[in-house]
Scaffold this motif. Structure first.
Motif, PDB file in Angstrom:
ATOM      1  N   SER A  90       0.837  -1.201   0.000  1.00 59.82           N
ATOM      2  CA  SER A  90       0.000   0.000   0.000  1.00 59.82           C
ATOM      3  C   SER A  90       0.868   1.246   0.000  1.00 59.82           C
ATOM      4  CB  SER A  90      -0.900  -0.005   1.236  1.00 59.82           C
ATOM      5  OG  SER A  90      -0.111   0.183   2.400  1.00 59.82           O
ATOM      6  N   SER A  91       0.234   2.413   0.107  1.00 58.74           N
ATOM      7  CA  SER A  91       0.976   3.668   0.160  1.00 58.74           C
ATOM      8  C   SER A  91       1.802   3.784   1.431  1.00 58.74           C
ATOM      9  CB  SER A  91       0.015   4.857   0.039  1.00 58.74           C
ATOM     10  OG  SER A  91      -1.127   4.687   0.847  1.00 58.74           O
ATOM     11  N   LEU A 116       2.517   1.195 -10.478  1.00 59.23           N
ATOM     12  CA  LEU A 116       1.422   1.684  -9.650  1.00 59.23           C
ATOM     13  C   LEU A 116       0.172   0.979 -10.154  1.00 59.23           C
ATOM     14  CD1 LEU A 116       0.554   3.803  -7.494  1.00 59.23           C
ATOM     15  CD2 LEU A 116       0.222   5.410  -9.373  1.00 59.23           C
ATOM     16  N   ASN A 118      -3.271   0.916  -8.640  1.00 57.04           N
ATOM     17  CA  ASN A 118      -4.565   1.580  -8.511  1.00 57.04           C
ATOM     18  C   ASN A 118      -4.465   2.709  -7.491  1.00 57.04           C
ATOM     19  OD1 ASN A 118      -4.496  -0.697  -6.373  1.00 57.04           O
ATOM     20  ND2 ASN A 118      -6.130   0.664  -5.666  1.00 57.04           N
ATOM     21  N   THR A 119      -5.406   3.611  -7.554  1.00 64.65           N
ATOM     22  CA  THR A 119      -5.559   4.603  -6.499  1.00 64.65           C
ATOM     23  C   THR A 119      -6.893   4.360  -5.809  1.00 64.65           C
ATOM     24  OG1 THR A 119      -6.565   6.191  -8.033  1.00 64.65           O
ATOM     25  CG2 THR A 119      -4.188   6.364  -7.671  1.00 64.65           C
ATOM     26  N   ASN A 120      -6.947   4.716  -4.546  1.00 66.31           N
ATOM     27  CA  ASN A 120      -8.135   4.528  -3.743  1.00 66.31           C
ATOM     28  C   ASN A 120      -8.445   5.863  -3.077  1.00 66.31           C
ATOM     29  OD1 ASN A 120     -10.225   3.525  -2.239  1.00 66.31           O
ATOM     30  ND2 ASN A 120      -9.065   1.861  -1.300  1.00 66.31           N
ATOM     31  N   TYR A 246      -3.020   4.117  -2.260  1.00 61.39           N
ATOM     32  CA  TYR A 246      -2.813   3.388  -3.510  1.00 61.39           C
ATOM     33  C   TYR A 246      -2.112   2.076  -3.217  1.00 61.39           C
ATOM     34  CZ  TYR A 246       1.874   5.537  -3.208  1.00 61.39           C
ATOM     35  OH  TYR A 246       3.130   5.960  -2.780  1.00 61.39           O
ATOM     36  N   GLN A 285     -11.879   1.411  -6.450  1.00 60.46           N
ATOM     37  CA  GLN A 285     -10.497   1.668  -6.838  1.00 60.46           C
ATOM     38  C   GLN A 285     -10.425   2.047  -8.316  1.00 60.46           C
ATOM     39  OE1 GLN A 285      -8.264  -1.821  -5.775  1.00 60.46           O
ATOM     40  NE2 GLN A 285      -8.613  -1.559  -3.586  1.00 60.46           N
TER      41      GLN A 285
END
Length: 318
Positions: A90-91, A116, A118-120, A246, A285
């Motif tokens: 995760s980030s 990278l 996905n972003t959440n 992310y 996501q």
């Protein structure tokens, strides 16, 4: 060197190159440093399923929870850099050196960034009785009621950095209240014990729709009926105020170029798969599947920016 040795060396190099070109020849493990069932684990399992089809080999998720992801990172950092042991994190991967006084791994030196994933996007949420509906109104209220607002935190992480960034941007005082977990913090918000907090959309959607919580700002673009008209912090104030989470894919440092290229090819192929896009959307996501350089740039920028926020806020490394 003897002519025979030269020939043998050339043949060995050719054989090694051919072997790498055939990657993968056996199952690939993706290590997740968190317990099964969490957000990063769910993302990893979807990615693994689709990667397996592209690579023609099983891609197996192995959970190695502990230390907020540190156990998994240590395992991958010490693994042979052959492409058969990878990491989805995760980030908090980039946050690790920001909050840790004596890191057990160097996230910039010990890992090869691959993609990278996905972003959440996250939502800054207030309790149901809140008098403000955006960041400007929040700031005004905080200035008129200094020290009265409090914020639910569950320890060092990007949520805490968002709080400090908001406080610094508007020069306001908001009191941090610590909870053991994000779930416990959210229960406290719904009970009116705290005024503010930051959570993923999946956590807050139903309560926002029911009027049990008020969305104040989102970290980025979120296409959701419950959040129509809610302020996008990134568009209004620039990135880094309300910080999105992310997930990303890494390998141990020293991965061969041929392995990186094969993984990049497979990742770009699954990015275009409508099934994966809909599966990620169901988890709230946004699929990204970047190249390695983009992830490296994001990692380094996050470490630099978050370190600056933490230092200015006086957040001590532990």
């Amino acid at each position: 060197m003897h002519k025979g040795l030269l020939v043998a060396a050339a043949l060995w190099a050719g054989m090694a190159s051919a072997a790498l070109a055939e990657y993968p020849e056996k199952p690939v493990r993706i290590i997740v440093g968190y317990a099964a069932g969490g957000g990063t684990d769910l993302t990893a399992r979807l990615v693994a399923e689709h990667l397996s089809r592209q690579l023609g080999q099983p891609v197996v998720i192995e959970n190695r929870p502990g230390g907020g992801g540190v156990v998994g990172r240590q395992y991958v950092a010490a693994s042979k850099p052959d492409g058969y042991t990878l990491l989805i994190d995760s980030s908090s991967f980039a946050g690790y050196p920001v909050f840790t006084a004596s890191p057990l791994v160097d996230v910039q030196r010990d890992f090869e960034p691959l993609s990278l994933l996905n972003t959440n996007e996250v939502v800054l949420v207030a309790d149901a009785n809140s008098p403000f509906r955006n960041l400007a109104e929040l700031a005004q209220y905080a200035k008129e009621h200094p020290g009265e607002l409090n914020f639910a935190s569950n320890g060092p992480g990007v949520t805490l950095l968002s709080l400090e960034a908001i406080k610094d941007r508007f020069d306001i005082d908001i009191v941090k209240v610590e909870y053991k977990s994000s779930s416990e913090a959210y229960v406290a918000l719904l009970a009116g014990e705290v005024d503010l907090g930051i959570w993923n959309l999946s956590r807050i959607r139903n309560d926002v729709a029911a009027g049990k919580a008020i969305p104040v700002a989102v970290s980025g673009r979120i296409a959701d009926d419950a959040l129509k008209g809610i302020e996008n912090a990134s568009e209004v104030y620039g990135p880094g105020l309300v910080i999105a989470s992310y997930n990303a894919l890494y390998g141990p440092a020293g991965l061969p170029d041929e392995v990186e290229s094969r993984l990049a090819e497979a990742l770009q192929a699954i990015k275009a798969e409508p099934e994966l896009q809909s599966q990620l959307a169901a988890l709230d996501q946004e699929p990204v599947f970047s190249d390695a350089a983009t992830l490296a740039e994001r990692r380094d920028a996050d470490i630099a920016n978050w370190s600056a926020i933490a230092q200015k806020a006086g957040i001590a490394k532990q």
